[in-house]
Design a protein around this motif. Structure first.
Motif, PDB file in Angstrom:
ATOM      1  N   TRP A   1      10.813  -5.776 -14.430  1.00 16.44           N
ATOM      2  CA  TRP A   1       9.992  -6.400 -13.401  1.00 16.44           C
ATOM      3  C   TRP A   1      10.413  -7.857 -13.243  1.00 16.44           C
ATOM      4  O   TRP A   1      10.842  -8.516 -14.184  1.00 16.44           O
ATOM      5  CB  TRP A   1       8.518  -6.325 -13.776  1.00 16.44           C
ATOM      6  N   MET A   2      10.263  -8.377 -12.030  1.00 17.21           N
ATOM      7  CA  MET A   2      10.684  -9.747 -11.754  1.00 17.21           C
ATOM      8  C   MET A   2       9.906 -10.763 -12.580  1.00 17.21           C
ATOM      9  O   MET A   2      10.401 -11.854 -12.859  1.00 17.21           O
ATOM     10  CB  MET A   2      10.516 -10.060 -10.266  1.00 17.21           C
TER      11      MET A   2
ATOM     12  N   ASP B   1       5.845  -6.041  -9.216  1.00 14.19           N
ATOM     13  CA  ASP B   1       6.592  -6.707  -8.153  1.00 14.19           C
ATOM     14  C   ASP B   1       5.938  -6.585  -6.781  1.00 14.19           C
ATOM     15  O   ASP B   1       5.833  -7.566  -6.039  1.00 14.19           O
ATOM     16  CB  ASP B   1       8.023  -6.146  -8.072  1.00 14.19           C
ATOM     17  N   LYS B   2       5.500  -5.395  -6.419  1.00 20.69           N
ATOM     18  CA  LYS B   2       5.072  -5.162  -5.036  1.00 20.69           C
ATOM     19  C   LYS B   2       3.860  -5.995  -4.641  1.00 20.69           C
ATOM     20  O   LYS B   2       3.593  -6.175  -3.451  1.00 20.69           O
ATOM     21  CB  LYS B   2       4.783  -3.683  -4.805  1.00 20.69           C
ATOM     22  N   PHE B   3       3.147  -6.526  -5.625  1.00 18.43           N
ATOM     23  CA  PHE B   3       1.949  -7.279  -5.306  1.00 18.43           C
ATOM     24  C   PHE B   3       2.199  -8.781  -5.159  1.00 18.43           C
ATOM     25  O   PHE B   3       1.298  -9.505  -4.729  1.00 18.43           O
ATOM     26  CB  PHE B   3       0.869  -7.044  -6.374  1.00 18.43           C
ATOM     27  N   TRP B   4       3.412  -9.268  -5.490  1.00 23.22           N
ATOM     28  CA  TRP B   4       3.592 -10.720  -5.415  1.00 23.22           C
ATOM     29  C   TRP B   4       4.978 -11.188  -4.987  1.00 23.22           C
ATOM     30  O   TRP B   4       5.148 -12.375  -4.684  1.00 23.22           O
ATOM     31  CB  TRP B   4       3.249 -11.363  -6.763  1.00 23.22           C
ATOM     32  N   VAL B   5       5.974 -10.292  -4.910  1.00 23.67           N
ATOM     33  CA  VAL B   5       7.321 -10.802  -4.665  1.00 23.67           C
ATOM     34  C   VAL B   5       8.149  -9.807  -3.867  1.00 23.67           C
ATOM     35  O   VAL B   5       7.968  -8.591  -3.973  1.00 23.67           O
ATOM     36  CB  VAL B   5       8.026 -11.113  -6.010  1.00 23.67           C
ATOM     37  N   ARG B   6       9.026 -10.350  -3.041  1.00 26.61           N
ATOM     38  CA  ARG B   6      10.091  -9.566  -2.408  1.00 26.61           C
ATOM     39  C   ARG B   6      11.404 -10.009  -3.041  1.00 26.61           C
ATOM     40  O   ARG B   6      11.564 -11.174  -3.386  1.00 26.61           O
ATOM     41  CB  ARG B   6      10.139  -9.804  -0.891  1.00 26.61           C
TER      42      ARG B   6
ATOM     43  N   PHE C   1      22.594  -3.920  -8.977  1.00 26.61           N
ATOM     44  CA  PHE C   1      22.531  -3.179  -7.721  1.00 26.61           C
ATOM     45  C   PHE C   1      21.548  -2.012  -7.787  1.00 26.61           C
ATOM     46  O   PHE C   1      21.458  -1.223  -6.850  1.00 26.61           O
ATOM     47  CB  PHE C   1      23.931  -2.663  -7.354  1.00 26.61           C
ATOM     48  N   THR C   2      20.816  -1.895  -8.908  1.00 28.16           N
ATOM     49  CA  THR C   2      19.807  -0.855  -9.014  1.00 28.16           C
ATOM     50  C   THR C   2      18.689  -1.155  -8.036  1.00 28.16           C
ATOM     51  O   THR C   2      18.271  -2.308  -7.916  1.00 28.16           O
ATOM     52  CB  THR C   2      19.237  -0.798 -10.447  1.00 28.16           C
ATOM     53  N   PRO C   3      18.190  -0.177  -7.286  1.00 24.67           N
ATOM     54  CA  PRO C   3      17.102  -0.434  -6.334  1.00 24.67           C
ATOM     55  C   PRO C   3      15.925  -1.101  -7.010  1.00 24.67           C
ATOM     56  O   PRO C   3      15.646  -0.884  -8.196  1.00 24.67           O
ATOM     57  CB  PRO C   3      16.742   0.968  -5.824  1.00 24.67           C
ATOM     58  N   GLN C   4      15.202  -1.928  -6.225  1.00 21.21           N
ATOM     59  CA  GLN C   4      14.112  -2.722  -6.775  1.00 21.21           C
ATOM     60  C   GLN C   4      13.047  -1.855  -7.417  1.00 21.21           C
ATOM     61  O   GLN C   4      12.472  -2.206  -8.426  1.00 21.21           O
ATOM     62  CB  GLN C   4      13.496  -3.569  -5.653  1.00 21.21           C
TER      63      GLN C   4
ATOM     64  N   SER D   1      -5.178   0.902 -14.178  1.00 22.97           N
ATOM     65  CA  SER D   1      -3.838   0.384 -13.945  1.00 22.97           C
ATOM     66  C   SER D   1      -3.111   1.251 -12.921  1.00 22.97           C
ATOM     67  O   SER D   1      -2.841   2.423 -13.169  1.00 22.97           O
ATOM     68  CB  SER D   1      -3.049   0.353 -15.257  1.00 22.97           C
ATOM     69  N   GLU D   2      -2.809   0.667 -11.780  1.00 23.04           N
ATOM     70  CA  GLU D   2      -2.128   1.406 -10.710  1.00 23.04           C
ATOM     71  C   GLU D   2      -0.714   1.811 -11.123  1.00 23.04           C
ATOM     72  O   GLU D   2      -0.216   2.865 -10.741  1.00 23.04           O
ATOM     73  CB  GLU D   2      -2.065   0.548  -9.447  1.00 23.04           C
ATOM     74  N   VAL D   3      -0.069   0.956 -11.905  1.00 22.91           N
ATOM     75  CA  VAL D   3       1.330   1.196 -12.228  1.00 22.91           C
ATOM     76  C   VAL D   3       1.499   2.152 -13.406  1.00 22.91           C
ATOM     77  O   VAL D   3       2.575   2.713 -13.604  1.00 22.91           O
ATOM     78  CB  VAL D   3       2.032  -0.149 -12.528  1.00 22.91           C
TER      79      VAL D   3
END
Length: 641
Positions: free
Chosen positions: A205-206, A468-473, A195-198, A268-270
């Motif tokens: 990471w996914m 995650d933000k670049f490829w998956v919800r 339940f930790t926020p994404q 690297s953005e992250v």
């Protein structure tokens, strides 16, 4: 009378023959399939067939489906597709799959069985009625696997999910990938929860979850002296500040036949640079680049210190300007979609969907080394190198578009193969004395000066491709994270790892994930109408700005004694603008109406072609044959007469 009896008898015989043919054909041709889609979306891939036909031991699949509830939930068509696909798997496996279909009635032993296997029941109402739609499998040695719930959101990945499910049962021993990263790719597993926020740093990471579905992932420390022997592929993410000890370990691993996939990034953005309370701006200006120069030099490549941008593939991003948000084109965030960007001859990238990369660098040849650089992903012909100084804090994205000048295409991902020599010709570097409390490393492995066999590594000039933000919800479904990809980034990583570990069967399955069949003509009409709409919108905004300027000008001209008159002028100006605004809005509505009208006309034409044209052609063909037959019979009668 005889003719009437003969006609009735013929009709009865025809009906009987029709029914008999249907019954017999259903039995004989029940497994026959005809797939008329252009890309054979409903034909099982060769990878799936290879896995099914080469099963060594029998496996049992228990398909749980609450059939009555499936109909009421409007999920019946998807459920039927899953059932049909499982029956096809059973047929191709040639007796190695025992398929059992179970309808778990509420409060029954079969429902208890479904829960026992770990299937996820979905509550339907307050009466504790639960809907089950999942599968549990076991092999001859009681290894088990489960898909808790077939989510409709993953319908386009159904064949891959089922084939992976069977593959994991057939080959329960997973191959090992070593993950070495200076980025928080694995999160804080000690404090993470479903339940930790994404976007929490606690969550892995996914991409890690995705890899763990296929392979065993072992963490490799960034200060290691020797890569463990059980690791078959090393996944190195954002190498930064690695010691000679660790660089030597990677060097020897690759020379000894180890495979690697390396994510090296000029920006690297992250990556989050360490903060300095005394100088808060230092982190914003700190370098964000990877550094594996010593090894890259030995392998004959370089990842440049500039990023690549492309206006044709640029994504739209929101940014704040003053007090309002605006949408701008950001050329360094690229959404690559099409064969022109991918190496279609390489199994890793042969049939990928879209790939999203952010502030990626590019790979070039360096030095006189006998390696071969094979591009896997390229940026497109109208791309440009951009200095990293134009990114980040206090940057102006609009300037990237304004100053953009296309140069050529650049290699973003490449496969490096061939013989290489060590980056440490003088042998193992001297190891620093261990700090107090640290164990002393005593390994004395033989130094490898040249590669035992030609190396095979994949270099990706980007780390943000993994974020995650670049490829998956993600969606949280009953405490489990459900991945809904909008780009094929994870598919690319899985393809690469499967390929580097020597497993190619799943790749052809995974590349069939995209079931989207765009209506290009409809999209063209929409784009044309939207362009006209945007032009009108731009005109409206210009008029709005002009009216605002006039009002501000009148306010500056206020003088004592004529304040009331000026207010009246303002009111007239506002009234005029509102009338103009209404007029333009009407024009916008007309554009939208025309858009809907064109689409509806096109839809009507398509419905006529798909539904009415074929029966009409068959009818005309029947009438033509009837007329020709009648003329023939008439001519025969005339000839006999």
């Amino acid at each position: 009378m005889n003719k009437k009896i003969l006609t009735t008898t013929s009709l009865i015989i025809a009906v009987v023959l029709f029914l008999a043919i249907n019954i017999v054909s259903k039995q004989i041709f029940s497994s026959a399939r005809v797939d008329l889609t252009e890309t054979k979306l409903y034909t099982l891939s060769e990878g799936t067939k290879n896995i099914l036909q080469n099963l060594e031991e029998p496996i049992t699949l228990r398909f749980f489906l609450s059939e009555k509830l499936a109909t009421s939930l409007s999920i019946n068509s998807y459920a039927e597709r899953v059932k049909d696909l499982l029956m096809e798997y059973q047929r191709i496996a040639g007796g190695k799959i025992n398929l059992i279909t179970i309808d778990p009635e509420p409060f029954s032993e079969t429902e208890d069985q479904a829960e026992g296997y770990g299937l996820q029941g979905v509550p339907i109402d307050d009466s504790n009625t639960t809907f089950y739609f999942g599968i549990a499998g076991s092999d001859s040695t009681n290894n088990e696997n489960v898909i808790p719930f077939f989510s409709p959101n993953r319908e386009e990945f159904l064949e891959y999910d089922l084939t992976k499910f069977v593959y994991q049962l057939a080959y329960p021993k997973q191959k090992v990938v070593g993950l070495m990263s200076t980025l928080p790719i694995q999160g804080d597993t000690a404090n993470a929860s479903p339940f930790t926020p994404q976007n929490s740093s606690n969550q892995a990471w996914m991409i890690v979850d995705h890899i763990k579905q296929l392979l065993e992932v072992k963490t490799v420390a960034t200060d290691i002296a020797v890569i463990p022997e059980d690791i078959e592929v090393l996944m190195l993410v954002h190498p930064m500040g690695l010691s000679n000890k660790t660089l030597y370990a990677i060097d020897q691993f690759v020379l000894n036949g180890g495979r690697a996939i390396i994510f090296s990034d000029p920006y690297s953005e992250v990556y989050t640079p360490p903060s300095d309370p005394k100088n808060p701006f230092a982190a914003m200006q700190a370098p964000r680049n990877s550094d594996l120069t010593k090894l890259f030099d030995a392998w004959g490549i370089e990842v440049t210190d500039k990023v690549v941008g492309n206006l044709q593939t640029a994504q739209k991003v929101q940014m704040q300007k003053g007090k309002r948000m605006s949408v701008v084109t950001y050329p360094v965030w690229m959404d690559l979609n099409g064969e022109q960007y991918f190496n279609t001859d390489d199994i890793v990238t042969g049939k990928l969907g879209n790939i999203v990369m952010a502030t990626a660098g590019h790979i070039v040849e360096k030095g006189d080394v006998a390696t071969e650089i094979t591009p896997l992903i390229e940026s497109g012909a109208k791309s440009m190198q951009i200095d990293v100084a134009k990114l980040g804090f206090m940057s102006e994205p609009e300037n990237l578009v304004r100053d953009f000048k296309p140069e050529k295409k650049f290699t973003l991902v490449a496969r490096i193969t061939g013989p290489v020599k060590t980056a440490f010709p003088d042998g193992k570097p001297k190891v620093e004395e261990p700090k107090e409390g640290e164990p002393e490393v005593t390994t004395e492995a033989k130094h490898i000066a040249e590669s035992v066999n030609p190396i095979n590594i994949i270099v990706v000039a980007d780390t943000d491709i993994l974020e995650d933000k670049f490829w998956v919800r993600t969606q949280n479904m009953f405490g489990q994270r459900l991945a809904i990809p909008h780009a094929a980034n994870a598919t690319f990583v899985s393809n690469a790892l499967d390929n580097l570990t020597g497993s190619n069967d799943l790749i052809s399955v995974r590349n069939r994930g995209n079931f989207t069949r765009p209506f290009t003509k409809v999209e063209e009409i929409q784009q044309q109408a939207e362009q006209r709409f945007r032009e009108k919108e731009k005109e409206l905004l210009a008029r709005l700005s002009e009216a605002d300027n006039k009002i501000r000008e009148m306010q500056r001209q206020k003088q004592e004694g004529n304040e009331l008159a000026l207010n009246i002028k303002q009111q007239k100006e506002i009234a005029n603008f509102r009338n103009e605004k209404i007029k333009v809005r009407k024009e916008l509505r007309n554009v939208q109406h025309e858009l809907r009208k064109n689409i509806e006309n096109l839809e009507t034409q398509m419905k006529f072609i798909n539904i009415g044209l074929m029966p009409l052609l068959i009818g005309l063909g029947g009438i033509t044959l009837g007329v020709l037959g009648r003329r023939r019979r008439k001519s025969l009668r005339v000839a006999r007469g």
